[in-house]
Design a protein around this motif. Structure first.
Motif, PDB file in Angstrom:
ATOM      1  N   ILE A 200      56.081 -13.750  -9.837  1.00  0.00           N
ATOM      2  CA  ILE A 200      54.997 -13.734 -11.254  1.00  0.00           C
ATOM      3  C   ILE A 200      54.592 -12.988 -11.054  1.00  0.00           C
ATOM      4  CG2 ILE A 200      53.512 -15.187  -9.238  1.00  0.00           C
ATOM      5  CD1 ILE A 200      51.980 -16.191 -11.594  1.00  0.00           C
ATOM      6  N   LYS A 201      53.251 -12.519 -12.339  1.00  0.00           N
ATOM      7  CA  LYS A 201      52.539 -11.081 -12.319  1.00  0.00           C
ATOM      8  C   LYS A 201      51.516 -11.473 -11.680  1.00  0.00           C
ATOM      9  CE  LYS A 201      51.280  -8.071 -16.053  1.00  0.00           C
ATOM     10  NZ  LYS A 201      51.526  -8.378 -17.825  1.00  0.00           N
ATOM     11  N   ASP A 202      51.309 -10.476 -10.907  1.00  0.00           N
ATOM     12  CA  ASP A 202      50.079 -10.321  -9.967  1.00  0.00           C
ATOM     13  C   ASP A 202      48.741 -11.324 -10.578  1.00  0.00           C
ATOM     14  OD1 ASP A 202      48.618 -10.431  -7.896  1.00  0.00           O
ATOM     15  OD2 ASP A 202      48.065  -8.525  -7.737  1.00  0.00           O
ATOM     16  N   PRO A 203      48.231 -12.265 -10.906  1.00  0.00           N
ATOM     17  CA  PRO A 203      47.309 -12.022 -11.542  1.00  0.00           C
ATOM     18  C   PRO A 203      45.654 -11.887 -10.997  1.00  0.00           C
ATOM     19  CG  PRO A 203      47.629 -14.369 -10.164  1.00  0.00           C
ATOM     20  CD  PRO A 203      49.064 -13.364 -10.162  1.00  0.00           C
ATOM     21  N   MET A 204      46.025 -11.486  -9.743  1.00  0.00           N
ATOM     22  CA  MET A 204      44.126 -10.755  -9.486  1.00  0.00           C
ATOM     23  C   MET A 204      43.937  -9.485 -10.225  1.00  0.00           C
ATOM     24  SD  MET A 204      43.174 -12.614  -7.751  1.00  0.00           S
ATOM     25  CE  MET A 204      41.827 -12.013  -6.409  1.00  0.00           C
ATOM     26  N   ALA A 205      45.364  -8.189 -10.620  1.00  0.00           N
ATOM     27  CA  ALA A 205      45.774  -7.785 -10.705  1.00  0.00           C
ATOM     28  C   ALA A 205      45.587  -7.642 -12.643  1.00  0.00           C
ATOM     29  CB  ALA A 205      46.784  -6.503 -10.791  1.00  0.00           C
ATOM     30  N   SER A 206      46.652  -8.207 -13.302  1.00  0.00           N
ATOM     31  CA  SER A 206      46.548  -8.866 -14.641  1.00  0.00           C
ATOM     32  C   SER A 206      45.957  -9.932 -15.058  1.00  0.00           C
ATOM     33  CB  SER A 206      47.968  -9.050 -14.523  1.00  0.00           C
ATOM     34  OG  SER A 206      48.442  -9.513 -16.035  1.00  0.00           O
ATOM     35  N   VAL A 258      57.142 -15.173  -5.472  1.00  0.00           N
ATOM     36  CA  VAL A 258      56.912 -13.484  -5.442  1.00  0.00           C
ATOM     37  C   VAL A 258      56.417 -13.331  -6.371  1.00  0.00           C
ATOM     38  CG1 VAL A 258      58.366 -11.643  -5.250  1.00  0.00           C
ATOM     39  CG2 VAL A 258      59.690 -14.313  -4.332  1.00  0.00           C
ATOM     40  N   ILE A 259      55.336 -11.990  -5.805  1.00  0.00           N
ATOM     41  CA  ILE A 259      54.233 -12.263  -6.630  1.00  0.00           C
ATOM     42  C   ILE A 259      54.585 -10.045  -6.991  1.00  0.00           C
ATOM     43  CG2 ILE A 259      52.143 -11.155  -7.058  1.00  0.00           C
ATOM     44  CD1 ILE A 259      51.734 -13.307  -4.686  1.00  0.00           C
ATOM     45  N   PHE A 260      55.131  -9.624  -8.090  1.00  0.00           N
ATOM     46  CA  PHE A 260      55.057  -8.892  -8.703  1.00  0.00           C
ATOM     47  C   PHE A 260      53.889  -7.572  -9.209  1.00  0.00           C
ATOM     48  CE2 PHE A 260      59.722  -8.267  -9.385  1.00  0.00           C
ATOM     49  CZ  PHE A 260      59.632  -8.827  -8.591  1.00  0.00           C
ATOM     50  N   LYS A 261      53.834  -6.703  -8.826  1.00  0.00           N
ATOM     51  CA  LYS A 261      52.833  -5.951  -9.604  1.00  0.00           C
ATOM     52  C   LYS A 261      53.005  -5.575 -11.109  1.00  0.00           C
ATOM     53  CE  LYS A 261      51.007  -1.585  -8.716  1.00  0.00           C
ATOM     54  NZ  LYS A 261      51.487  -0.204  -9.517  1.00  0.00           N
ATOM     55  N   SER A 262      54.468  -5.502 -11.389  1.00  0.00           N
ATOM     56  CA  SER A 262      54.622  -5.260 -12.923  1.00  0.00           C
ATOM     57  C   SER A 262      54.881  -6.237 -13.390  1.00  0.00           C
ATOM     58  CB  SER A 262      55.507  -3.952 -13.101  1.00  0.00           C
ATOM     59  OG  SER A 262      56.188  -3.946 -13.678  1.00  0.00           O
ATOM     60  N   GLY A 263      54.751  -6.760 -14.648  1.00  0.00           N
ATOM     61  CA  GLY A 263      55.446  -8.039 -15.380  1.00  0.00           C
ATOM     62  C   GLY A 263      56.981  -7.128 -15.886  1.00  0.00           C
ATOM     63  N   SER A 264      56.831  -6.181 -16.180  1.00  0.00           N
ATOM     64  CA  SER A 264      58.609  -5.104 -16.936  1.00  0.00           C
ATOM     65  C   SER A 264      59.129  -6.008 -16.052  1.00  0.00           C
ATOM     66  CB  SER A 264      58.508  -4.173 -17.476  1.00  0.00           C
ATOM     67  OG  SER A 264      57.707  -2.912 -16.828  1.00  0.00           O
TER      68      SER A 264
ATOM     69  N   SER B 273      41.659  -2.173   0.746  1.00  0.00           N
ATOM     70  CA  SER B 273      41.965  -1.905  -0.696  1.00  0.00           C
ATOM     71  C   SER B 273      42.625  -1.969  -1.477  1.00  0.00           C
ATOM     72  CB  SER B 273      42.229   0.087  -0.495  1.00  0.00           C
ATOM     73  OG  SER B 273      43.615  -0.345   0.135  1.00  0.00           O
ATOM     74  N   THR B 274      42.959  -2.966  -1.331  1.00  0.00           N
ATOM     75  CA  THR B 274      43.940  -3.422  -2.676  1.00  0.00           C
ATOM     76  C   THR B 274      42.952  -4.846  -3.222  1.00  0.00           C
ATOM     77  OG1 THR B 274      44.915  -5.261  -1.031  1.00  0.00           O
ATOM     78  CG2 THR B 274      46.239  -3.834  -1.768  1.00  0.00           C
ATOM     79  N   GLN B 275      42.108  -5.505  -2.254  1.00  0.00           N
ATOM     80  CA  GLN B 275      40.912  -6.479  -2.486  1.00  0.00           C
ATOM     81  C   GLN B 275      39.664  -5.916  -3.173  1.00  0.00           C
ATOM     82  OE1 GLN B 275      42.201  -9.186  -2.121  1.00  0.00           O
ATOM     83  NE2 GLN B 275      42.554  -9.927   0.240  1.00  0.00           N
ATOM     84  N   ILE B 276      39.305  -4.545  -2.605  1.00  0.00           N
ATOM     85  CA  ILE B 276      38.066  -3.799  -3.186  1.00  0.00           C
ATOM     86  C   ILE B 276      38.635  -3.441  -4.937  1.00  0.00           C
ATOM     87  CG2 ILE B 276      37.581  -1.271  -3.341  1.00  0.00           C
ATOM     88  CD1 ILE B 276      36.989  -1.798  -0.845  1.00  0.00           C
ATOM     89  N   TYR B 277      40.024  -2.996  -5.055  1.00  0.00           N
ATOM     90  CA  TYR B 277      40.460  -2.774  -6.562  1.00  0.00           C
ATOM     91  C   TYR B 277      40.627  -3.742  -6.650  1.00  0.00           C
ATOM     92  CZ  TYR B 277      41.306   1.958  -5.924  1.00  0.00           C
ATOM     93  OH  TYR B 277      41.440   3.438  -6.224  1.00  0.00           O
ATOM     94  N   ALA B 278      41.443  -4.975  -6.446  1.00  0.00           N
ATOM     95  CA  ALA B 278      41.100  -6.747  -7.562  1.00  0.00           C
ATOM     96  C   ALA B 278      39.823  -6.574  -7.732  1.00  0.00           C
ATOM     97  CB  ALA B 278      41.687  -7.715  -6.303  1.00  0.00           C
TER      98      ALA B 278
END
Lengths: 417, 613
Positions: A200-206, A258-264, B273-278
């Motif tokens: 899955i594309k990381d929902p915390m970042a995307s 597995v968490i991915f940073k990038s969807g591509s 840092s990843t938590q701050i950025y999140a």
């Protein structure tokens, strides 16, 4: 699309809800607008002063006088339009800020709070914040060019005009699964067989990935019913888990997703040719185009219980006190594509050249499988015809605004265990 | 105020006599004037954002409406502190990431200090081969974005957990690397150490170069063994530089984001840092700023401990007016093995990542490494709509070339201002050592180091959107990019400034003062030349980081001010791997070229006598 009883009922309920919601939205807006801003809105026929008919030539003439349109965008692909737009509307310079969705909102809010009004058009996703923080606080205003109003379904222009609809879907590898989709129910992804084999594309970042998950969480009854259809048993919720939607997220994480940073990258990982134990990817449908560009062998699961396509919209709007309001209107119309386009129009790749470009205009960079114009009279992009066959759920801005943070917290707690 | 006679025989404060005396006194204490001016300026550009962060941490944000429907945006609240420290989510949001970050910080710092100082010793104090080339190349890893190493690691070691194409090792041997080698703690520590050892290397080699070999020889005369000489003579003299290196590395690791995000995510290794950025990514400023405050407190306590250790010692002076000799020890039969070790190290940290970038930029389909897939299109292509949305190759691309000019301009201006400011801060802090003013100044000059970059950028929009006194509104100008870069990099230059000043004995300046030489001439004739090697190193660091910086300035750049990192960001967003690799490679090569030129110039200008290489 066929109109079944359930989609009909949903449409009825949906429009009632949309009506209630838009009333609520407009009262909220009315509270925020200052007299100066109201005068500006009146002068430029925006907000509640929007006209049913417009003198488009007059708007273009004024836009040319304004000479520039400044755009904050969550997507960089829009930059491909600069030359074409400026050739079509000589005298209007397109100035583009490619900021990503978070920074688009952040920059707009910070600037407006500091009394800086630089931007004309804002186009970004993340419905909760766009509707509640920007639209309801009078920071942006909806604008639908009058000559497009009847070609855009209501849900795509109210409360805010959608620039493009995209979707989160599930990919499978056709080399590893030559007989078609390996699963028929999303709950199978939480079973032992798929431990560590779902990406899955990381929902915390995307934002789009979070919205994809939220779309499932938004429909707990249907999720619970799907679980029963799969196992024949009633779903048992984990400790402190509020409903079946959240339970799905919990089980997905417990099954070592597995968490991915990038969807591509995720699409490439799932779709690389020659794998016999490829993972299943929950990612943006648009990456199916990497089958051509990268030689992936992904296919989209079109028939999943309870849903196979989670739609997320990207909006466009005019910023409060925009310095070039008419140029903004012209650019928004341009982003909707040529008015001469219809369902019979033949569009050929490359879309960014020749006649196809002239027809698609601002849609051209996004006319890819997995993206759909808000207009009802634009043909689906080649490779994306499957869109209409898939059962899709939409996410409401209310749910994102009210439940988005809870879902993030939930994900954070269960992903760190 | 009052012109009545002073009661105690002292002239009244505002009398001409007293004023003249005070002016005379201050003239002889230039460090106070400089200190006050620096403190005033820095308070504004550093403390105001800090207070804003504190305020926002206690303020109800619109995001919080989801937690408390009836909350009032802008009102005072303890909600964020409750969430971070008290509620069940604290464990996931705060405790575990903190432990991970600390574990990571300690390990990386340890390795980086060991590697960096060993290399510094080899380069400065031994007769290892090819010193000139090595000396320059050893800082190259720092000139690459740190994620390049992480990407290289992944393409070597990735296993089937993240699927897709095989890693090189699996491809060659068929062996699946275990998860803990491929992702998470171990690779993060390793790749970060291979990036950040450069701080130690630069600082220690600068300091080592100024330690008089005669001191060590004196020790030998007294019958001290080799190791004892290092322990009781050399090491103590290097303490300020070593302390700076520890502080810089450790705190930087706490704040680093790219590498943990890339290598930690597949096994859910989350850091502070990843938590701050999140949180910032969700526009959840409340949580983000509370976490940021914790980072700031951590950093301050770390600096405090460091200054306790360094500060109790009387003197680290290595530069006096007396004789100075630098002697290299003969490695003997270890000369070639040591040389080969350095070569292998450089292959791993410099050559391989650069080749990877180059190769990536030459592939037609990214990720396919066969020879038939090579093309120069992305470098020299004129723009073809079939490829990369019609984006022309690097050398024909006006956007890239314009951004290149801006990047270089930004790097140079930031380095220049940083050098000046760092020198002044160093002077004021060291000459006024022990006084409150010096301590405040030292602390405040270090503060920007621990700000989350993106938060600083966001706050600067509001601060500089209107004119402040005679200063016009800076928002939207190039100046604000320079300003924020200078501020963000001040910790480097003030540390190197302080370290350099600590080594210059006051007697040198006093000699000049006795002869009636004014402050400016003393500065330009004595202080600046003597601190040049440290200062140049600090300015070079600023230049490098300024060229590589993105999250700090992303909110402040405009199309006219576009910089290379912004261009790379755009290409990465659009998945244009070849363009992003090509521009990254170009950026790295430009940084390398310019820093090599600077080194050569400074050597021929006489700085080289003192500089490390």
């Amino acid at each position: 699309m066929r109109m079944t009883r359930s989609t009909f009922l949903k449409a009825v309920f949906g429009s009632v809800a949309a009506g209630v919601f838009s009333v609520a939205a407009s009262t909220a807006m009315a509270q925020e607008v200052s007299p100066e801003l109201e005068a500006w809105l009146q002068e430029n026929a925006l907000g509640t002063n929007a006209m049913v008919e417009e003198n488009w030539d007059d708007i273009v003439a004024r836009a040319t006088q304004e000479g520039e349109v400044v755009v904050y965008s969550s997507s960089g692909r829009i930059a491909k339009l600069a030359d074409h737009f400026q050739a079509l509307y000589p005298g209007i310079t397109l100035t583009l800020f490619d900021l990503g969705s978070v920074k688009t909102i952040e920059k707009t809010v910070r600037e407006q709070d500091a009394g800086i009004f630089n931007v004309d058009v804002i186009t970004t996703g993340n419905s909760g914040q766009v509707i509640y923080e920007l639209l309801n606080n009078g920071r942006i205003f909806n604008y639908v060019p009058a000559h497009f109003a009847d070609r855009i379904p209501q849900e795509n222009q109210d409360p805010l005009l959608i620039r493009v609809n995209e979707a989160i879907v599930f990919f499978y590898n056709t080399d590893a699964n030559p007989d078609g989709a390996p699963i028929s129910n999303v709950w199978e992804l939480t079973q032992e067989q798929y431990r560590g084999r779902v990406g899955i594309k990381d929902p915390m970042a995307s934002g789009s990935s979070l919205m994809g998950l939220a779309t499932l969480v938004q429909n707990p009854e249907e999720m619970a019913a799907a679980y029963e259809r799969l196992t024949g048993e009633a779903l048992v919720l984990g400790d402190g888990v509020p409903d079946a939607g959240y339970e799905f997220v919990r089980r997905l994480l417990a099954n070592d997703v597995v968490i991915f940073k990038s969807g591509s990258k995720l699409a490439d990982a799932a779709g690389a040719a020659g794998q016999d134990d490829a993972m299943i990817a929950m990612t943006n449908m648009t990456y199916i185009s990497r089958n051509d560009s990268k030689g992936n062998v992904n296919a989209i699961m079109a028939d999943l219980d309870p849903v196979s396509r989670m739609v997320y919209p990207t909006f466009m709007s005019i910023a409060a006190n925009a310095p070039h309001p008419n140029a903004a209107k012209v650019f928004i119309a341009y982003l909707l594509g040529s008015p001469e386009m219809n369902l019979e129009t033949v569009l050929d790749k490359p879309y960014l050249e020749g006649e196809s470009f002239d027809m698609l205009q601002g849609l051209a960079p996004y006319h890819d499988a997995g993206s759909v114009s808000p207009r009802s009279d634009v043909p689906l992009p080649a490779g994306g015809e499957i869109w209409d066959e898939m059962k899709g759920w939409d996410i409401t801005a209310d749910f994102m605004w009210e439940q988005g943070p809870q879902l993030r917290d939930f994900w954070l707690i269960y992903s760190s265990q | 105020m009052s012109d009545t006679a002073a009661p105690r025989g002292k002239p009244p404060f505002f009398s001409r006599q007293n004023m003249a005396y005070q002016v005379y006194r201050f003239k002889n204490k230039p460090e106070i004037i400089i200190g006050v001016l620096c403190l005033g300026f820095l308070s504004f550009v550093v403390l105001v954002p800090l207070l804003q962060i504190v305020k926002d941490a206690f303020t109800f944000q619109s995001y919080d409406l989801a937690y408390q429907r009836d909350g009032e945006v802008g009102a005072f609240t303890l909600l964020h502190f409750d969430r971070v420290f008290n509620q069940p989510i604290s464990k996931a949001l705060f405790v575990k990431p903190l432990i991970n970050s600390l574990k990571m910080g300690f390990a990386v710092t340890l390795i980086a200090i060991f590697v960096g100082s060993s290399l510094a010793w080899l380069m400065v104090r031994t007769n290892v081969h090819f010193k000139g080339v090595f000396g320059a190349m050893l800082v190259f890893p720092y000139m690459m974005p740190s994620w390049v190493m992480a990407l290289a690691w992944l393409s070597l070691f990735k296993n089937d957990r993240i699927g897709g194409s095989e890693g090189l090792l699996t491809y060659l041997t068929g062996v699946q690397v275990p998860d803990w080698v491929a992702y998470g703690y171990v690779p993060i520590v390793f790749t970060l150490a291979m990036h950040y050892y450069a701080y130690t290397y630069l600082l220690i080699s600068g300091a080592l170069a100024t330690v008089d070999s005669e001191l060590e020889e004196a020790g030998a005369t007294c019958g001290l063994g080799k190791w004892k000489r290092i322990r009781v003579i050399t090491m103590p003299l290097l303490m300020p530089a070593l302390g700076s290196a520890v502080v810089l590395t450790f705190i930087r690791i706490l704040g680093t984001f790219g590498t943990p995000a890339l290598l930690g995510l597949p096994v859910r290794f989350f850091t502070f840092s990843t938590q701050i950025y999140a949180s910032i990514n969700a526009r959840n400023q409340g949580d983000a700023y509370v976490l940021a405050l914790v980072l700031i407190v951590l950093a301050i306590s770390f600096i405090w401990i460091n200054s306790r250790i360094i500060g109790v010692r009387k003197s680290y002076v290595t530069m006096t007016g007396k004789g100075f000799r630098k002697r290299e020890s003969d490695l003997g039969k270890w000369r070639w093995p040591a040389t080969i070790l350095v070569i292998l190290f450089l292959c791993m940290t410099v050559i391989m990542p650069l080749l990877l970038l180059l190769w990536e930029s030459l592939t037609l389909i990214p990720g396919n490494y066969s020879l038939s897939n090579l093309t120069t299109y992305f470098w020299v292509g004129q723009g073809n709509v079939q490829l990369a949305y019609g984006e022309p190759g690097v050398i024909h691309n006006k956007g890239i070339l314009g951004a290149l000019g801006n990047s270089v301009k930004l790097g140079f201006m930031a380095a220049l201002f940083n050098g000046a400011l760092g020198l002044l801060v160093g002077y004021a802090v060291v000459r006024g050592r022990g006084a409150k003013l010096a301590r405040w100044l030292e602390g405040i000059a270090f503060a920007p180091y621990i700000f989350p970059s993106i938060a600083l950028g966001a706050i600067y929009i509001g601060m500089f959107s209107t004119n402040i006194g005679p200063v016009p509104a800076l928002y939207g100008t190039f100046t604000i990019l320079v300003l924020i870069t200078v501020i963000k990099n001040l910790p480097f230059t003030s540390r190197t400034g302080i370290a350099a000043m600590l080594q210059i004995h006051q007697s040198l300046e006093e000699t000049a003062r006795v002869q009636g030489i004014g402050w400016f001439r003393r500065m330009f004739r004595i202080i600046i030349p003597l601190s040049m090697s440290g200062l140049v190193a600090g300015m070079l660091l600023t230049f490098i980081t300024a060229m590589r910086e993105l999250s700090l300035i992303i909110l402040l750049i405009s199309p006219g001010n576009m910089v290379l990192t912004g261009v790379i960001f755009g290409y990465q967003e659009q998945d244009m791997a070849q363009h992003s690799s090509a521009v990254t490679l170009m950026l790295v090569l430009i940084i390398i070229t310019i820093s090599v030129i600077v080194r050569l110039l400074s050597r021929s200008a006489g700085v080289g006598r003192l500089s490390a290489t």
